[in-house]
Design an enzyme around this catalytic site. Sequence first.
Site, PDB file in Angstrom:
ATOM      1  N   THR A 104       1.044  10.140   3.787  1.00 51.49           N
ATOM      2  CA  THR A 104       0.011  10.860   3.029  1.00 51.49           C
ATOM      3  C   THR A 104      -1.402  10.598   3.536  1.00 51.49           C
ATOM      4  OG1 THR A 104       0.526   9.154   1.438  1.00 51.49           O
ATOM      5  CG2 THR A 104       1.038  11.410   0.792  1.00 51.49           C
ATOM      6  N   LYS A 150      -9.552   5.567   5.410  1.00 54.24           N
ATOM      7  CA  LYS A 150      -8.237   5.064   4.982  1.00 54.24           C
ATOM      8  C   LYS A 150      -8.403   3.866   4.047  1.00 54.24           C
ATOM      9  CE  LYS A 150      -5.487   6.524   8.931  1.00 54.24           C
ATOM     10  NZ  LYS A 150      -4.814   6.040  10.150  1.00 54.24           N
ATOM     11  N   GLU A 204      -0.071  -2.939   4.795  1.00 52.71           N
ATOM     12  CA  GLU A 204      -1.179  -1.976   4.851  1.00 52.71           C
ATOM     13  C   GLU A 204      -1.232  -1.243   6.190  1.00 52.71           C
ATOM     14  OE1 GLU A 204      -3.824  -0.772   3.343  1.00 52.71           O
ATOM     15  OE2 GLU A 204      -3.863  -1.877   1.454  1.00 52.71           O
ATOM     16  N   ASP A 205      -1.766  -0.026   6.171  1.00 49.56           N
ATOM     17  CA  ASP A 205      -1.993   0.705   7.429  1.00 49.56           C
ATOM     18  C   ASP A 205      -3.476   0.788   7.775  1.00 49.56           C
ATOM     19  OD1 ASP A 205      -2.602   2.459   5.262  1.00 49.56           O
ATOM     20  OD2 ASP A 205      -2.559   4.139   6.675  1.00 49.56           O
ATOM     21  N   LYS A 252     -10.782  -1.622  -2.172  1.00 51.51           N
ATOM     22  CA  LYS A 252     -10.594  -2.283  -0.883  1.00 51.51           C
ATOM     23  C   LYS A 252     -11.868  -2.072  -0.064  1.00 51.51           C
ATOM     24  CE  LYS A 252      -5.723  -1.035  -1.170  1.00 51.51           C
ATOM     25  NZ  LYS A 252      -4.581  -0.253  -0.644  1.00 51.51           N
ATOM     26  N   SER A 297      -2.055   0.478  -4.430  1.00 51.32           N
ATOM     27  CA  SER A 297      -2.684   1.644  -3.793  1.00 51.32           C
ATOM     28  C   SER A 297      -3.983   1.983  -4.509  1.00 51.32           C
ATOM     29  CB  SER A 297      -1.741   2.846  -3.877  1.00 51.32           C
ATOM     30  OG  SER A 297      -2.434   4.020  -3.488  1.00 51.32           O
ATOM     31  N   ALA A 298      -4.988   2.363  -3.721  1.00 54.38           N
ATOM     32  CA  ALA A 298      -6.264   2.804  -4.301  1.00 54.38           C
ATOM     33  C   ALA A 298      -6.156   4.198  -4.912  1.00 54.38           C
ATOM     34  CB  ALA A 298      -7.336   2.818  -3.208  1.00 54.38           C
ATOM     35  N   ASP A 312       0.884  -1.155   0.000  1.00 59.63           N
ATOM     36  CA  ASP A 312       0.000   0.000   0.000  1.00 59.63           C
ATOM     37  C   ASP A 312       0.934   1.222   0.000  1.00 59.63           C
ATOM     38  OD1 ASP A 312      -2.298   1.643   0.379  1.00 59.63           O
ATOM     39  OD2 ASP A 312      -1.868   1.713   2.532  1.00 59.63           O
ATOM     40  N   LEU A 313       0.405   2.366  -0.340  1.00 60.35           N
ATOM     41  CA  LEU A 313       1.256   3.570  -0.404  1.00 60.35           C
ATOM     42  C   LEU A 313       0.990   4.521   0.769  1.00 60.35           C
ATOM     43  CD1 LEU A 313       3.148   5.525  -2.029  1.00 60.35           C
ATOM     44  CD2 LEU A 313       1.076   6.388  -3.125  1.00 60.35           C
ATOM     45  N   ASP A 314      -0.262   5.048   0.784  1.00 59.15           N
ATOM     46  CA  ASP A 314      -0.595   6.092   1.757  1.00 59.15           C
ATOM     47  C   ASP A 314      -0.611   5.516   3.167  1.00 59.15           C
ATOM     48  OD1 ASP A 314      -1.070   8.097  -0.257  1.00 59.15           O
ATOM     49  OD2 ASP A 314      -2.973   7.121  -0.705  1.00 59.15           O
TER      50      ASP A 314
HETATM   51  C1  BG6 Z   1      -5.931   5.474  -0.583  1.00 64.85           C
HETATM   52  C2  BG6 Z   1      -6.107   6.373   0.615  1.00 64.85           C
HETATM   53  O1  BG6 Z   1      -4.617   5.050  -0.663  1.00 64.85           O
HETATM   54  O2  BG6 Z   1      -6.269   6.178  -1.777  1.00 64.85           O
HETATM   55  C3  BG6 Z   1      -7.505   6.967   0.662  1.00 64.85           C
HETATM   56  O3  BG6 Z   1      -5.861   5.627   1.788  1.00 64.85           O
HETATM   57  C4  BG6 Z   1      -7.801   7.660  -0.670  1.00 64.85           C
HETATM   58  O4  BG6 Z   1      -7.569   7.895   1.714  1.00 64.85           O
HETATM   59  C5  BG6 Z   1      -7.607   6.670  -1.816  1.00 64.85           C
HETATM   60  O5  BG6 Z   1      -9.166   8.112  -0.683  1.00 64.85           O
HETATM   61  C6  BG6 Z   1      -7.876   7.292  -3.188  1.00 64.85           C
HETATM   62  O6  BG6 Z   1      -6.924   8.286  -3.439  1.00 64.85           O
HETATM   63  P1  BG6 Z   1      -7.003   9.332  -4.629  1.00 64.85           P
HETATM   64  O7  BG6 Z   1      -5.646   9.980  -4.592  1.00 64.85           O
HETATM   65  O8  BG6 Z   1      -7.241   8.559  -5.891  1.00 64.85           O
HETATM   66  O9  BG6 Z   1      -8.129  10.263  -4.317  1.00 64.85           O
HETATM   67 MG    MG Z   2      -2.998   3.196   3.362  1.00 68.97          MG
END
Ligand code: BG6
Ligand code: MG
Length: 228
Positions: free
Chosen positions: A21, A49, A175-176, A151, A120-121, A13-15
């Site tokens: 982030t 999240k 993942e967090d 997710k 990452s989403a 996962d990224l954020d």
């Molecule tokens: C996830 C975050 O990685 O990405 C969420 O944890 C975020 O908070 C989701 O809504 C979508 O991100 P983005 O940048 O496409 O709006």
């Molecule tokens: Mg995350």
Amino acid sequence: MRQWHDIKGILFDLDGVITATARLHSQAWQQIAEQVQAPWTAALQEQLKGIDRMHALDLILQAAGKQAAYSPAEKQQLAAAKNTKYLELVHQLTPTDILPGIRVFLDQLQQHGYQIALASASKNAPTVLHQLGLATFFPEVVDPSTLTQGKPAPEIYLKAASLIGLRPEQCIGIEDAAAGVAAINASGALSVGIGDRQTLAAADVVFASTAELTLPNLRQAIGGVARG
Ligand code: BG6
Ligand code: MG
């Protein structure tokens, strides 16, 4: 039962895992929450999240009791406003914003020949990786716009594993967020949670911080996991 030597790939996962982030997403959503008068609680922030942009907006509108109050076009505008604010914050990121231990961990994985993919989403993930100077570590990034389910559905982790030519059972996901851990578990990969042990109780292994995320620690922790 899986053994450590079955593991060939790590899905990130990224954020909140590679960089902090999750905090910036929250900061950007807070403006929208205030605009629609949703109570901005810690529980709501935690719930957002890992959740894709439009579903996160739905959760905020739901918290405000205003799910039906906005047209699809107005929802798109709210989501676009959030993203504009988020991108302002993302463009301030530098390699100093990589979370503790992550850079060394990525080097260790490369040196030992593990495959790496990003699950990452976020549609902004390539920009974030670029800002952090980590793009070269991630030749394989799942494009979330190709997914039919976000997710906690397993789709993103199934796709990440297939991008690096592995079965999920040969992978560990990191993942967090609770939604992310659920996605990893449903995919069949082993799950590592970063953060609070209670929030991430479903994870196979939990580390309090990324500073603990080293190859020897992972090997030791996974060695004690008995999920088939
Ligand atoms: C996830 C975050 O990685 O990405 C969420 O944890 C975020 O908070 C989701 O809504 C979508 O991100 P983005 O940048 O496409 O709006
Ligand atoms: Mg995350």
